[in-house]
Design a protein around this motif. Sequence first.
Motif, mmCIF file in Angstrom:
data_model
loop_
_atom_site.group_PDB
_atom_site.id
_atom_site.type_symbol
_atom_site.label_atom_id
_atom_site.label_comp_id
_atom_site.label_asym_id
_atom_site.label_seq_id
_atom_site.Cartn_x
_atom_site.Cartn_y
_atom_site.Cartn_z
ATOM 1 N N ALA A 1 53.869 38.786 68.821
ATOM 2 C CA ALA A 1 54.301 39.908 69.666
ATOM 3 C C ALA A 1 54.878 41.037 68.815
ATOM 4 N N LEU A 2 55.577 40.678 67.737
ATOM 5 C CA LEU A 2 56.130 41.724 66.861
ATOM 6 C C LEU A 2 55.022 42.499 66.147
ATOM 7 N N ILE B 1 52.059 43.086 67.324
ATOM 8 C CA ILE B 1 51.439 43.964 68.320
ATOM 9 C C ILE B 1 52.409 45.104 68.679
ATOM 10 N N ALA B 2 53.688 44.760 68.846
ATOM 11 C CA ALA B 2 54.683 45.796 69.166
ATOM 12 C C ALA B 2 54.808 46.817 68.036
ATOM 13 N N SER B 3 54.532 46.381 66.802
ATOM 14 C CA SER B 3 54.620 47.294 65.655
ATOM 15 C C SER B 3 53.421 48.229 65.563
ATOM 16 N N GLY B 4 52.421 47.999 66.383
ATOM 17 C CA GLY B 4 51.303 48.946 66.389
ATOM 18 C C GLY B 4 49.942 48.341 66.084
ATOM 19 N N ILE B 5 49.887 47.038 65.850
ATOM 20 C CA ILE B 5 48.565 46.433 65.687
ATOM 21 C C ILE B 5 47.964 46.295 67.084
ATOM 22 N N ASP B 6 46.833 46.948 67.276
ATOM 23 C CA ASP B 6 46.234 47.018 68.594
ATOM 24 C C ASP B 6 45.251 45.850 68.755
ATOM 25 N N ALA C 1 61.350 48.236 72.055
ATOM 26 C CA ALA C 1 61.090 48.436 73.490
ATOM 27 C C ALA C 1 59.728 47.841 73.861
ATOM 28 N N ARG C 2 58.726 48.081 73.001
ATOM 29 C CA ARG C 2 57.394 47.510 73.266
ATOM 30 C C ARG C 2 57.444 45.990 73.224
ATOM 31 N N TYR C 3 58.242 45.466 72.299
ATOM 32 C CA TYR C 3 58.368 44.006 72.197
ATOM 33 C C TYR C 3 58.933 43.425 73.499
ATOM 34 N N ARG C 4 59.973 44.068 74.022
ATOM 35 C CA ARG C 4 60.591 43.563 75.261
ATOM 36 C C ARG C 4 59.603 43.622 76.429
ATOM 37 N N GLU C 5 58.827 44.704 76.458
ATOM 38 C CA GLU C 5 57.825 44.868 77.499
ATOM 39 C C GLU C 5 56.758 43.765 77.418
ATOM 40 N N LEU C 6 56.318 43.563 76.178
ATOM 41 C CA LEU C 6 55.225 42.629 75.907
ATOM 42 C C LEU C 6 55.608 41.188 76.209
#
Length: 327
Positions: free
Chosen positions: A64-65, A67-72, A286-291
């Motif tokens: 998740a980290l 992906i949250a860091s920007g790996i799509d 924030a993206r991590y929490r969402e994900l």
Amino acid sequence: MKKRVFSGIQPTGDLHIGNYLGAIQHWVKIQHEYDCIFCVVDLHAITVPQEPKALKAKTREVAALLIASGIDPKIASVLVQSHIHEHSELTWILNCFIPMGWMRRMTQFKEKSQKQKEEVSTALFDYPALMAADILLYDTDEVPVGEDQKQHVELARDVAQRFNSICGDTLIVPKAVIAEAGARIMGLDDPTQKMSKSEEQPGRAINLLDSPDDMRNKIMRATTDSLREIRFDESRPGVNNLLVIYEQFTGQGRKEIEARFEGKGYADLKRELAEVVVEGLSPMQARYRELTADPSHIERLLAEGAGKVRPIAEKTLALVKERVGLG
Ligand code: AMP
Ligand code: TRP
């Protein structure tokens, strides 16, 4: 055809800004240019004892980290190593082509096994064979890794060449790509040591999931020196490291940064740096929490990641088995 890139990251310890700046950010940048596969290597993790529940949770956290860091995950493939059983199977076959002498030369095993003495697992010795299997399974051209992993990638090259010369052309011979030096982040408590996943030194690393206050506290307590001037200077590792982190997060030039802190003190530098790091990581957090709000989401993404690469792994293993006379 895009070149294929494969890299792996262990789901042990907490990911920190050294991993983020030295590896993950680089992966984010190259994902459009290369056909990238990023693998959370849980089979490597169990070469040393792990608590099962924690390992499983960590594996999801690391994915998740990334992906949250920007790996799509629509562009690159993000997967869990143990989801593709071909990794283990190819390891066994490669083992049969790796002379003991090659393995005995691996410096990381020598270091790691010294700490564990006789308790060390057979698998820790065989770690480089599993890593070679990871790489060779996917016809990998390039392997971005830190300096410490270069010897393992060399072994993957050597075994690919040896397999090809004995069994006929089968495996793509990969090459290591070492990130340039500037991205090496040092420990905040001890700037002569690399920032690392270390539980014993809680002040060493800024973890990607640290709270803003934890980040501020760690930066304010960072070891510096008794001089005053704030400039990039490798002979003053503490201040230099803080400036390198500032540079990496802001993208500003060194001259510009030095001018900004001219006449200011270390406390000013630390305060500003803390805000830059907190701000820099906040969208990712924030993206991590969402994900991770719905755990089935990451589960689905990882199943899709494995699904995308499985045909490549199946094809390579089938060919290898054929060449060796298995089945
Ligand atoms: P590790 O945490 O040792 O499993 O490393 C995972 C990835 O992060 C590798 O590509 C390392 O080169 C990179 N990395 C780890 N620590 C640092 C650091 N302190 N500075 C820069 N890159 C790092
Ligand atoms: N051994 C690597 C590390 O500790 C992780 C890893 C496992 C890896 N398999 C890999 C890296 C394949 C690159 C390619 O950092």
